[in-house]
Write an enzyme that holds these catalytic residues in place. Structure first.
Site, mmCIF file in Angstrom:
data_model
loop_
_atom_site.group_PDB
_atom_site.id
_atom_site.type_symbol
_atom_site.label_atom_id
_atom_site.label_comp_id
_atom_site.label_asym_id
_atom_site.label_seq_id
_atom_site.Cartn_x
_atom_site.Cartn_y
_atom_site.Cartn_z
ATOM 1 N N ARG A 297 1.148 -1.157 -0.043
ATOM 2 C CA ARG A 297 0.242 -0.204 -0.360
ATOM 3 C C ARG A 297 1.194 1.512 0.022
ATOM 4 N NH1 ARG A 297 -1.495 -3.806 3.245
ATOM 5 N NH2 ARG A 297 -3.881 -4.805 3.649
ATOM 6 N N ILE A 298 1.644 0.892 1.206
ATOM 7 C CA ILE A 298 2.944 2.226 0.987
ATOM 8 C C ILE A 298 3.580 2.229 0.079
ATOM 9 C CG2 ILE A 298 4.722 3.665 2.442
ATOM 10 C CD1 ILE A 298 2.699 1.897 5.304
ATOM 11 N N THR B 179 10.980 4.954 6.615
ATOM 12 C CA THR B 179 9.636 4.700 7.321
ATOM 13 C C THR B 179 8.965 3.082 7.956
ATOM 14 O OG1 THR B 179 8.418 5.135 5.622
ATOM 15 C CG2 THR B 179 9.606 7.412 6.188
ATOM 16 N N ARG C 148 10.259 -0.214 9.326
ATOM 17 C CA ARG C 148 10.838 -0.923 11.224
ATOM 18 C C ARG C 148 12.163 -0.382 11.468
ATOM 19 N NH1 ARG C 148 5.938 0.071 11.722
ATOM 20 N NH2 ARG C 148 4.781 -1.731 12.554
ATOM 21 N N ASP D 223 12.755 6.852 10.527
ATOM 22 C CA ASP D 223 11.021 7.869 11.034
ATOM 23 C C ASP D 223 10.891 6.377 12.412
ATOM 24 O OD1 ASP D 223 8.808 8.894 12.098
ATOM 25 O OD2 ASP D 223 7.716 7.543 11.032
ATOM 26 N N GLU E 238 13.401 1.747 19.360
ATOM 27 C CA GLU E 238 12.591 2.583 19.769
ATOM 28 C C GLU E 238 11.619 2.473 20.721
ATOM 29 O OE1 GLU E 238 11.007 2.870 15.720
ATOM 30 O OE2 GLU E 238 9.078 2.605 16.724
ATOM 31 N N HIS F 100 8.737 8.121 15.055
ATOM 32 C CA HIS F 100 7.583 7.172 14.797
ATOM 33 C C HIS F 100 6.385 8.216 14.704
ATOM 34 C CE1 HIS F 100 6.728 3.221 13.913
ATOM 35 N NE2 HIS F 100 5.664 3.630 13.523
ATOM 36 N N GLN F 101 6.810 9.265 13.138
ATOM 37 C CA GLN F 101 5.193 10.127 13.344
ATOM 38 C C GLN F 101 4.613 10.132 11.997
ATOM 39 O OE1 GLN F 101 7.548 13.879 14.130
ATOM 40 N NE2 GLN F 101 6.338 13.991 12.348
ATOM 41 N N ALA F 102 5.509 8.890 10.662
ATOM 42 C CA ALA F 102 4.723 8.933 9.209
ATOM 43 C C ALA F 102 3.102 8.740 9.193
ATOM 44 C CB ALA F 102 5.565 7.989 8.796
ATOM 45 N N PHE F 103 3.116 8.356 10.075
ATOM 46 C CA PHE F 103 1.868 7.654 10.046
ATOM 47 C C PHE F 103 0.742 8.763 10.837
ATOM 48 C CE2 PHE F 103 -0.008 7.496 14.539
ATOM 49 C CZ PHE F 103 0.894 7.334 15.247
HETATM 50 P P1 NAI Z 1 1.758 -4.008 2.933
HETATM 51 O O1 NAI Z 1 1.767 -5.244 3.223
HETATM 52 O O2 NAI Z 1 0.798 -3.093 1.941
HETATM 53 O O3 NAI Z 1 3.498 -3.848 1.828
HETATM 54 C C1 NAI Z 1 3.990 -4.711 2.572
HETATM 55 C C2 NAI Z 1 4.803 -4.956 1.248
HETATM 56 O O4 NAI Z 1 6.157 -5.653 1.030
HETATM 57 C C3 NAI Z 1 3.650 -6.587 0.514
HETATM 58 O O5 NAI Z 1 3.911 -5.652 -1.061
HETATM 59 C C4 NAI Z 1 5.083 -7.559 0.596
HETATM 60 O O6 NAI Z 1 4.500 -8.527 -0.578
HETATM 61 C C5 NAI Z 1 6.463 -7.228 0.789
HETATM 62 N N1 NAI Z 1 6.918 -7.178 1.462
HETATM 63 C C6 NAI Z 1 6.815 -8.561 1.995
HETATM 64 N N2 NAI Z 1 8.141 -9.353 2.290
HETATM 65 C C7 NAI Z 1 9.427 -8.740 2.209
HETATM 66 C C8 NAI Z 1 10.990 -8.935 1.373
HETATM 67 N N3 NAI Z 1 11.417 -9.630 2.225
HETATM 68 N N4 NAI Z 1 11.344 -8.609 0.262
HETATM 69 C C9 NAI Z 1 10.752 -7.257 -0.158
HETATM 70 N N5 NAI Z 1 9.208 -6.840 -0.248
HETATM 71 C C10 NAI Z 1 9.019 -7.432 0.923
HETATM 72 O O7 NAI Z 1 2.124 -2.839 3.494
HETATM 73 P P2 NAI Z 1 1.711 -0.950 3.801
HETATM 74 O O8 NAI Z 1 1.223 -0.898 4.304
HETATM 75 O O9 NAI Z 1 2.681 -0.643 2.501
HETATM 76 O O10 NAI Z 1 3.726 -1.002 5.404
HETATM 77 C C11 NAI Z 1 4.641 -1.285 5.137
HETATM 78 C C12 NAI Z 1 5.313 -1.316 6.155
HETATM 79 O O11 NAI Z 1 5.322 0.155 6.855
HETATM 80 C C13 NAI Z 1 4.277 -1.733 7.571
HETATM 81 O O12 NAI Z 1 5.122 -2.884 7.850
HETATM 82 C C14 NAI Z 1 5.368 -1.854 8.240
HETATM 83 O O13 NAI Z 1 6.392 -2.078 9.285
HETATM 84 C C15 NAI Z 1 5.524 -0.110 8.380
HETATM 85 N N6 NAI Z 1 4.832 1.272 7.962
HETATM 86 C C16 NAI Z 1 5.274 2.384 9.135
HETATM 87 C C17 NAI Z 1 4.352 3.277 9.183
HETATM 88 C C18 NAI Z 1 5.034 4.406 10.449
HETATM 89 O O14 NAI Z 1 4.371 5.660 11.053
HETATM 90 N N7 NAI Z 1 5.845 5.014 10.405
HETATM 91 C C19 NAI Z 1 2.303 3.165 9.969
HETATM 92 C C20 NAI Z 1 1.991 1.814 9.223
HETATM 93 C C21 NAI Z 1 3.649 1.366 8.403
#
Ligand code: NAI
Length: 351
Positions: A165-166, A244, A246, A270, A275, A307-310
């Protein structure tokens, strides 16, 4: 709680951990239509605070609550049936232990991917164009530009690791908005991403070719320390790293060494491996004893946010709404499979 049919109770008793004032405000507002019983705790859920969860059918947690096997054993013993994450990431829950104790885990898989994607773009611009340093200078009536030179992003190669998604929004912004060459890597190839003219390549190929690397994959045992001494050695000298995702996607010590040698040209993050001891707290009157973190803050080419990207109004409202809907769905025996987190898909680390 053992033997109680939760579906016959009118509301669920929810212990909300790691509560900040904004969490309480948005959850209370969303709860007008759900009428659950919410009890807010400032403390994160961990082995030392687990007693607070006793008697709550649901614990509602955020990214730095530590739900390891010890905590899960105890909350299971005292009646918890549901863990409602107010987050997308679930690396802080031992899913195998949760399954073993019959505790359901639900999350908010998507609340605003725009919030994180837009913030990622902002971090890169702030880092490369030295916006934070410039603002500090201007506040001191220093209007010189020496040391503030950046790059055009247009024409540069941006590597996006994880195009969910992101990451797919980030790829779109850099490809269509800035005119960058964007490369992607993911275990799943999204045809919509490819149609934008973003090819999928192997991780090492992406690392070799990118001027900028953005991390948007989840933290799993496969992705932990994805950026490490060996992968940094493959990268272009002076590449920029934006995290952004983990904290533990990067080996922070390896990145600090590469910042010192100049191989990493800049880092914007972020999220940070350790953390949970720092972020979301006011430690301004204390001595922060994390030497690695303190070292990071000494570099002129490092930007760290907590950790404020969200953190947008839209995201907070969506997180509150989905979290409480997840609890109601569970209560009604109708858990949305898209919100359910199971141990089968990924091997997670609980740190
Ligand atoms: P998502 O599940 O929609 O996308 C994650 C993508 O990573 C998927 O397409 C998946 O196939 C891929 N993936 C899984 N294993 C992989 C690997 N070994 N190599 C490459 N790609 C791989 O998740 P979304 O919503 O896009 O979020 C991504 C990450 O962002 C979350 O897991 C979370 O840790 C982090 N996040 C950080 C926030 C912040 O405030 N800093 C807020 C929300 C999410």
């Amino acid at each position: 709680m053992a033997g109680v049919d939760l579906r016959k109770t009118t509301t669920m008793k929810i212990a909300v951990f790691s509560t900040q004032p904004y969490d309480e405000a948005y959850l209370q507002q969303a709860n007008d239509s759900f009428k659950h019983q919410l009890v807010f705790f400032e403390q994160p859920l961990s082995a030392s605070t687990v007693a607070l969860a006793a008697g709550f059918s649901t614990v509602c947690v955020f990214v730095n609550d530590r739900l390891d096997a010890t905590v899960l054993a105890e909350i299971s013993r005292t009646g918890t049936k549901l863990i409602a994450l107010r987050a997308a990431g679930f690396n802080n829950v031992d899913l195998k232990a949760a399954e073993a104790y019959g505790i359901t885990v639900v999350r908010v898989p998507a609340y605003s991917p725009y919030a994180v994607a837009e913030y990622t773009v902002g971090l890169l611009l702030a880092l490369d164009r030295k916006i934070c340093r410039a603002w500090v200078r201007v506040r001191e009536d220093n209007f010189t530009l020496d040391g503030l030179v950046g790059h055009d992003l247009h024409g540069k190669v941006v590597g996006v690791v994880g195009t969910g998604r992101i990451g797919s929004l980030v790829a779109k912004a850099f490809k269509l908005g800035f005119g960058c060459t964007v490369l992607a890597t993911d275990v799943y190839h999204d045809p919509k991403v490819e149609q934008m003219g973003v090819p999928y390549v192997e991780l090492n190929d992406l690392i070799r070719r990118a001027d900028v690397i953005c991390l948007h994959c989840p933290l799993t045992s496969q992705t932990r320390h994805l950026i490490n001494t060996d992968t940094i050695a493959l990268a272009k000298p002076g590449f920029l790293l934006i995290n952004t995702g983990r904290g533990a996607l990067i080996d922070t010590e390896a990145v600090v060494n590469a910042l010192k040698s100049g191989h990493v040209g800049g880092l914007a993050m972020d999220v940070y491996e350790e953390e949970s001891d720092l972020f979301f707290k006011d430690l301004s009157n204390e001595v922060v004893k994390d030497d690695l973190f303190q070292h990071l803050l000494t570099f002129p080419n490092v930007i760290v946010t907590g950790h404020q990207a969200f953190f947008t109004q839209e995201a907070l409202a969506a997180i509150a709404q989905t979290t409480l809907q997840n609890v109601t769905n569970f209560q009604e025996g109708n858990v949305d499979p898209a919100k359910l987190v199971k141990a089968v898909a990924v091997t997670v680390s609980c740190k």
